[in-house]
Design an enzyme around this catalytic site. Sequence first.
Site, PDB file in Angstrom:
ATOM      1  N   LEU A 211       1.768   7.877  -5.540  1.00 17.58           N
ATOM      2  CA  LEU A 211       0.955   7.808  -4.270  1.00 17.58           C
ATOM      3  C   LEU A 211       1.318   6.650  -3.595  1.00 17.58           C
ATOM      4  O   LEU A 211       1.730   5.758  -4.146  1.00 17.58           O
ATOM      5  CB  LEU A 211      -0.446   8.170  -4.487  1.00 17.58           C
ATOM      6  CG  LEU A 211      -0.492   9.450  -5.149  1.00 17.58           C
ATOM      7  CD1 LEU A 211      -2.055   9.515  -5.667  1.00 17.58           C
ATOM      8  CD2 LEU A 211      -0.653  10.597  -3.941  1.00 17.58           C
ATOM      9  N   PRO A 212       1.202   6.499  -2.304  1.00 19.11           N
ATOM     10  CA  PRO A 212       1.536   5.084  -1.569  1.00 19.11           C
ATOM     11  C   PRO A 212       0.675   4.011  -2.017  1.00 19.11           C
ATOM     12  O   PRO A 212       1.580   3.009  -2.247  1.00 19.11           O
ATOM     13  CB  PRO A 212       1.291   5.747  -0.036  1.00 19.11           C
ATOM     14  CG  PRO A 212       1.153   7.114   0.043  1.00 19.11           C
ATOM     15  CD  PRO A 212       0.789   7.583  -1.413  1.00 19.11           C
TER      16      PRO A 212
ATOM     17  N   THR B 130       2.802   2.332  -7.326  1.00 16.18           N
ATOM     18  CA  THR B 130       2.492   0.784  -7.077  1.00 16.18           C
ATOM     19  C   THR B 130       1.322   0.386  -6.475  1.00 16.18           C
ATOM     20  O   THR B 130       1.206   0.602  -5.111  1.00 16.18           O
ATOM     21  CB  THR B 130       3.736   0.102  -6.502  1.00 16.18           C
ATOM     22  OG1 THR B 130       4.915   0.843  -6.965  1.00 16.18           O
ATOM     23  CG2 THR B 130       3.625  -1.420  -6.830  1.00 16.18           C
TER      24      THR B 130
ATOM     25  N   LYS C 275       5.039  -4.916 -12.553  1.00 11.22           N
ATOM     26  CA  LYS C 275       5.749  -4.471 -11.639  1.00 11.22           C
ATOM     27  C   LYS C 275       5.553  -5.073 -10.296  1.00 11.22           C
ATOM     28  O   LYS C 275       6.520  -5.319  -9.418  1.00 11.22           O
ATOM     29  CB  LYS C 275       5.085  -3.016 -11.248  1.00 11.22           C
ATOM     30  CG  LYS C 275       5.381  -2.228  -9.976  1.00 11.22           C
ATOM     31  CD  LYS C 275       6.863  -1.892  -9.835  1.00 11.22           C
ATOM     32  CE  LYS C 275       7.352  -1.342  -8.446  1.00 11.22           C
ATOM     33  NZ  LYS C 275       8.691  -0.871  -8.293  1.00 11.22           N
TER      34      LYS C 275
ATOM     35  N   LYS D 290       3.668  -3.856   1.697  1.00 10.57           N
ATOM     36  CA  LYS D 290       2.529  -3.603   0.604  1.00 10.57           C
ATOM     37  C   LYS D 290       2.760  -4.361  -0.671  1.00 10.57           C
ATOM     38  O   LYS D 290       1.634  -5.061  -0.900  1.00 10.57           O
ATOM     39  CB  LYS D 290       2.348  -2.160   0.416  1.00 10.57           C
ATOM     40  CG  LYS D 290       1.234  -1.575  -0.698  1.00 10.57           C
ATOM     41  CD  LYS D 290       1.655  -0.245  -1.331  1.00 10.57           C
ATOM     42  CE  LYS D 290       2.793  -0.342  -2.038  1.00 10.57           C
ATOM     43  NZ  LYS D 290       2.607   0.826  -2.899  1.00 10.57           N
TER      44      LYS D 290
HETATM   45  P1  NAD Z   1       6.123   8.298   0.077  1.00  8.59           P
HETATM   46  O1  NAD Z   1       4.986   7.904   1.407  1.00  8.59           O
HETATM   47  O2  NAD Z   1       7.492   8.756   0.460  1.00  8.59           O
HETATM   48  O3  NAD Z   1       5.586   9.470  -0.536  1.00  8.59           O
HETATM   49  C1  NAD Z   1       3.922   9.513  -0.912  1.00  8.59           C
HETATM   50  C2  NAD Z   1       3.488  10.890  -0.969  1.00  8.59           C
HETATM   51  O4  NAD Z   1       2.061  10.983  -1.175  1.00  8.59           O
HETATM   52  C3  NAD Z   1       3.455  11.476   0.534  1.00  8.59           C
HETATM   53  O5  NAD Z   1       4.279  12.913   0.491  1.00  8.59           O
HETATM   54  C4  NAD Z   1       2.107  11.805   1.015  1.00  8.59           C
HETATM   55  O6  NAD Z   1       1.939  12.840   1.747  1.00  8.59           O
HETATM   56  C5  NAD Z   1       1.263  11.870  -0.381  1.00  8.59           C
HETATM   57  N1  NAD Z   1       0.004  11.712  -0.361  1.00  8.59           N
HETATM   58  C6  NAD Z   1      -0.741  10.649   0.034  1.00  8.59           C
HETATM   59  N2  NAD Z   1      -2.024  10.747  -0.036  1.00  8.59           N
HETATM   60  C7  NAD Z   1      -2.172  11.989  -0.912  1.00  8.59           C
HETATM   61  C8  NAD Z   1      -3.341  12.727  -1.501  1.00  8.59           C
HETATM   62  N3  NAD Z   1      -4.546  12.362  -1.361  1.00  8.59           N
HETATM   63  N4  NAD Z   1      -3.144  13.862  -2.028  1.00  8.59           N
HETATM   64  C9  NAD Z   1      -1.901  14.348  -2.196  1.00  8.59           C
HETATM   65  N5  NAD Z   1      -0.625  13.773  -1.707  1.00  8.59           N
HETATM   66  C10 NAD Z   1      -0.816  12.595  -1.008  1.00  8.59           C
HETATM   67  O7  NAD Z   1       6.025   7.142  -0.880  1.00  8.59           O
HETATM   68  P2  NAD Z   1       7.460   7.066  -2.013  1.00  8.59           P
HETATM   69  O8  NAD Z   1       8.387   6.218  -1.375  1.00  8.59           O
HETATM   70  O9  NAD Z   1       7.587   8.288  -2.757  1.00  8.59           O
HETATM   71  O10 NAD Z   1       6.639   5.920  -3.004  1.00  8.59           O
HETATM   72  C11 NAD Z   1       5.475   6.487  -3.742  1.00  8.59           C
HETATM   73  C12 NAD Z   1       4.952   5.094  -4.526  1.00  8.59           C
HETATM   74  O11 NAD Z   1       6.221   4.821  -5.319  1.00  8.59           O
HETATM   75  C13 NAD Z   1       4.594   3.871  -3.889  1.00  8.59           C
HETATM   76  O12 NAD Z   1       3.424   3.406  -4.503  1.00  8.59           O
HETATM   77  C14 NAD Z   1       5.744   2.966  -3.957  1.00  8.59           C
HETATM   78  O13 NAD Z   1       5.475   1.694  -3.680  1.00  8.59           O
HETATM   79  C15 NAD Z   1       6.226   3.487  -5.056  1.00  8.59           C
HETATM   80  N6  NAD Z   1       7.862   3.102  -5.349  1.00  8.59           N
HETATM   81  C16 NAD Z   1       8.613   3.625  -4.249  1.00  8.59           C
HETATM   82  C17 NAD Z   1       9.946   3.449  -4.451  1.00  8.59           C
HETATM   83  C18 NAD Z   1      11.085   3.582  -3.378  1.00  8.59           C
HETATM   84  O14 NAD Z   1      12.120   3.257  -3.467  1.00  8.59           O
HETATM   85  N7  NAD Z   1      10.468   4.649  -2.720  1.00  8.59           N
HETATM   86  C19 NAD Z   1      10.518   2.531  -5.705  1.00  8.59           C
HETATM   87  C20 NAD Z   1       9.622   2.204  -6.588  1.00  8.59           C
HETATM   88  C21 NAD Z   1       8.186   2.401  -6.513  1.00  8.59           C
END
Ligand code: NAD
Length: 307
Positions: free
Chosen positions: A66-67, A97, A172, A247
């Site tokens: 999740l975000p 994260t 992290k 963030k």
């Molecule tokens: P994203 O915004 O693409 O995806 C998050 C998903 O969570 C969305 O589809 C959103 O609709 C869903 N969501 C939000 N609230 C929700 C709820 N209450 N119930 C169900 N679904 C819900 O984000 P991402 O890029 O996939 O990143 C996710 C996590 O991973 C973050 O914490 C980010 O910091 C971490 N991360 C991302 C990357 C990257 O390269 N994108 C790398 C390492 C870590």
Amino acid sequence: MAETIGFIGLGNMGLPMVEQLLKAGYAVRAFDLSEPALKQASEAGATIAKSISDAAQSATTVITMLPAGQHVRAVYLGDDGLIASAAAGTLLIDSSTIDVETSREVGTAAAGSRLEMIDAPVTGGVMAARVGKLNFMVGGTEQAFERARPVLDVMGQKLFYAGPQGSGIGVKICNNMSLGISMIAAAETLMMAKRLGLDLERTYEIVTNASGQNWALSNYCPLPGFVEGVPSGNGYKPGFTAEMMRKDLRLSQDAARSVDACTPLAAHALSIFSHFCDSGDSQTDYSGISKLIGGDAWDYPFDPGQE
Ligand code: NAD
């Protein structure tokens, strides 16, 4: 019958992680608030869950991606949340994260409901997620870490045990603080070389083999043409958004304040990414910071340390 895994959060990272689980033969019950994300998961072969509790139905393990902290609180601690609805003994893996405090609070609530929980944030980004080569840093009991290992192995190439609940997320945050700073350093290096009229190809080759080398420069170059398959070669489509980096840098500064740590470069990196986000680039990949760094020095728009 295939073991069932619940998966909540099917975004840039979650969806390719689900695809790896399906490829390895797990049955996945997927949930997200976004209809397009659910449709993609369904096309990949997951069963679509109607709610958080429905995703946990018959699952031995539930993974969340999740975000930010508020989303993790909602998904775990809400009325229909995982802690209220998952069967006793379910293993909960949060790979988001988030801040250490939320992670510890949710972990304590899980333990109080006879659920096992680990924080297992990742590095490697979307490209690594697509090929099952994420690196996981895990906080929780060693027993829970060992229990999670087969599932994490499917999505990851390296698994690190960091310590008790919240330790994975702590590591992290430190890691991404370094990444935010080094992405700016990589952009400054190449942009200054360009202005100096240096041969960029040669500069890149020399620096990536010399003491100025860093991960961002070598593996996620902020200028196109040096590394294949990275967002700079694709109009800075994320990847990892600048908003996510903002963030993470905010998390680093909250953590630094909580323990009186001196992190002036991270404070400055946060101000740079904040300006970039507020100028309309929050959904641009974070390596797009090279567009801001590529500007003129006299246009540098803000004071160091001011977000
Ligand atoms: P994203 O915004 O693409 O995806 C998050 C998903 O969570 C969305 O589809 C959103 O609709 C869903 N969501 C939000 N609230 C929700 C709820 N209450 N119930 C169900 N679904 C819900 O984000 P991402 O890029 O996939 O990143 C996710 C996590 O991973 C973050 O914490 C980010 O910091 C971490 N991360 C991302 C990357 C990257 O390269 N994108 C790398 C390492 C870590």
